[in-house]
Design a protein around this motif. Structure first.
Motif, PDB file in Angstrom:
ATOM      1  N   HIS A 164     -53.949  67.125   5.692  1.00  0.00           N
ATOM      2  CA  HIS A 164     -53.248  67.097   6.979  1.00  0.00           C
ATOM      3  C   HIS A 164     -52.982  65.689   7.499  1.00  0.00           C
ATOM      4  O   HIS A 164     -52.280  65.533   8.503  1.00  0.00           O
ATOM      5  CB  HIS A 164     -53.993  67.946   8.000  1.00  0.00           C
ATOM      6  CG  HIS A 164     -53.932  69.408   7.701  1.00  0.00           C
ATOM      7  ND1 HIS A 164     -52.803  70.166   7.927  1.00  0.00           N
ATOM      8  CD2 HIS A 164     -54.842  70.255   7.137  1.00  0.00           C
ATOM      9  CE1 HIS A 164     -53.016  71.411   7.553  1.00  0.00           C
ATOM     10  NE2 HIS A 164     -54.238  71.492   7.060  1.00  0.00           N
ATOM     11  N   ALA A 165     -53.488  64.672   6.819  1.00  0.00           N
ATOM     12  CA  ALA A 165     -53.135  63.294   7.169  1.00  0.00           C
ATOM     13  C   ALA A 165     -51.836  62.850   6.500  1.00  0.00           C
ATOM     14  O   ALA A 165     -51.360  61.744   6.770  1.00  0.00           O
ATOM     15  CB  ALA A 165     -54.266  62.346   6.782  1.00  0.00           C
ATOM     16  N   ALA A 166     -51.271  63.711   5.689  1.00  0.00           N
ATOM     17  CA  ALA A 166     -50.116  63.307   4.888  1.00  0.00           C
ATOM     18  C   ALA A 166     -48.880  62.998   5.730  1.00  0.00           C
ATOM     19  O   ALA A 166     -48.002  62.240   5.293  1.00  0.00           O
ATOM     20  CB  ALA A 166     -49.788  64.395   3.871  1.00  0.00           C
ATOM     21  N   THR A 167     -48.818  63.558   6.937  1.00  0.00           N
ATOM     22  CA  THR A 167     -47.609  63.355   7.751  1.00  0.00           C
ATOM     23  C   THR A 167     -47.710  62.164   8.695  1.00  0.00           C
ATOM     24  O   THR A 167     -46.747  61.836   9.376  1.00  0.00           O
ATOM     25  CB  THR A 167     -47.315  64.608   8.594  1.00  0.00           C
ATOM     26  OG1 THR A 167     -48.393  64.830   9.513  1.00  0.00           O
ATOM     27  CG2 THR A 167     -47.157  65.833   7.707  1.00  0.00           C
ATOM     28  N   PHE A 168     -48.853  61.492   8.730  1.00  0.00           N
ATOM     29  CA  PHE A 168     -49.040  60.404   9.694  1.00  0.00           C
ATOM     30  C   PHE A 168     -48.191  59.190   9.330  1.00  0.00           C
ATOM     31  O   PHE A 168     -48.041  58.848   8.152  1.00  0.00           O
ATOM     32  CB  PHE A 168     -50.505  59.949   9.740  1.00  0.00           C
ATOM     33  CG  PHE A 168     -51.480  60.974  10.245  1.00  0.00           C
ATOM     34  CD1 PHE A 168     -51.060  62.098  10.940  1.00  0.00           C
ATOM     35  CD2 PHE A 168     -52.839  60.805  10.026  1.00  0.00           C
ATOM     36  CE1 PHE A 168     -51.957  63.039  11.399  1.00  0.00           C
ATOM     37  CE2 PHE A 168     -53.751  61.734  10.487  1.00  0.00           C
ATOM     38  CZ  PHE A 168     -53.312  62.856  11.175  1.00  0.00           C
ATOM     39  N   GLU A 169     -47.674  58.527  10.351  1.00  0.00           N
ATOM     40  CA  GLU A 169     -47.004  57.248  10.142  1.00  0.00           C
ATOM     41  C   GLU A 169     -48.024  56.194   9.718  1.00  0.00           C
ATOM     42  O   GLU A 169     -49.158  56.181  10.198  1.00  0.00           O
ATOM     43  CB  GLU A 169     -46.318  56.792  11.434  1.00  0.00           C
ATOM     44  CG  GLU A 169     -45.166  57.675  11.881  1.00  0.00           C
ATOM     45  CD  GLU A 169     -43.907  57.466  11.067  1.00  0.00           C
ATOM     46  OE1 GLU A 169     -43.890  56.553  10.209  1.00  0.00           O
ATOM     47  OE2 GLU A 169     -42.943  58.220  11.280  1.00  0.00           O
TER      48      GLU A 169
END
Length: 272
Positions: free
Chosen positions: A46-51
């Motif tokens: 779920h950290a994959a979408t962080f800038e």
């Protein structure tokens, strides 16, 4: 792998890195809803979408020299597992890197505190975790703060709102500070500059409306912004960090919050 990190050397964790993500999927003493074994994977997912860019510190996470050690495979003997995990975290520490421990149940924090030997233990937690045991288990996730006080001189539990009568009595002693959720926004660390701090985030410190994916839900908890502000405030003095008690019983809200708090710790620790 945690997004923005690179592979760690399995034979020499912490070498050529400033931070090391260590997954610790222990899931043997959860007393209500199990599933913390999935926590490290949920954070990575779920950290994959962080800038990559962090505007407050004007830094990029991928430039913060974070390595991912992978998961320390768990088994059912908590005592032996904690001994092994302590060795891994000691190696990270001796390489002058800061461990980012990701549980797993809160019991894994005991290994980190033993490895890093802090002066102060700070936990964001709904529970005081000052029990001697739970159902005869002295390494239950409900005993973590008590174990931490075997090493640290003092403990602060931010967001505390649950515990038995003995725990609340113990929390009145001079080496324990319990900060209730209604006071968390005004709390700030006031430790002497030479005091080394270990920061543990039990995700159940958050109100269940924000973090339903955890094992022991406690209403009337912290808001994500309050948790972020506490992490930012403690990070400059911290020698280690963990986030624990994330499971897979939601659609990723809890893991997303946990991963964001881990990222906030790294950015503000590196900036300091």
């Amino acid at each position: 792998m945690f997004p923005g990190a690179r592979d760690a050397d399995p034979d020499d964790p912490g070498s050529a890195a400033d931070y090391v993500f260590v997954g610790a999927p222990l899931d043997v003493s959860t007393s209500f809803r199990p599933g913390t074994r999935f926590g490290p994977g949920e954070l990575r997912k779920h950290a994959a979408t962080f800038e990559d860019y962090h505007p407050e510190t004007r830094t990029h996470f991928s430039d913060c020299s974070v390595a991912d050690y992978g998961d320390v495979r768990a088994w059912n003997d908590a005592t032996a597992y904690l001994d092994y995990l302590e060795g891994v975290l000691t190696d990270v520490h001796w390489n002058d890197a800061t461990p980012l421990l990701v549980g797993g149940e809160h019991t894994v924090t005991v290994a980190a505190v033993r490895a890093l030997d802090p002066d102060v233990f700070v936990a964001l937690d709904a529970h005081l975790d000052l029990r001697e045991d739970l159902d005869g288990d002295p390494l239950s996730h409900s005993t973590v703060t008590r174990h931490a006080l075997d090493v640290a001189d003092e403990a602060v539990v931010v967001g505390a709102r649950a515990g038995n009568e003995h725990e609340w009595e113990r929390a009145t002693e001079s080496d324990v500070t319990a900060v209730p959720p209604e006071d968390a926004a005004d709390w700030s660390p006031d430790f002497a500059e030479d005091r080394e701090v270990y920061l543990s985030v039990d995700i159940d410190a958050a109100d269940p409306g924000f973090a339903p994916g955890t094992g022991t839900l406690e209403p009337f908890g912290l808001a994500p912004r309050e948790m972020r502000d506490a992490v930012r405030a403690v990070a400059p003095q911290a020698v280690g960090f963990d986030v624990v008690e994330v499971n897979d019983h939601d659609d990723g809200q809890t893991a997303t919050l946990a991963a964001k708090l881990l990222r906030a710790f790294v950015h503000h620790h590196a900036d300091a």
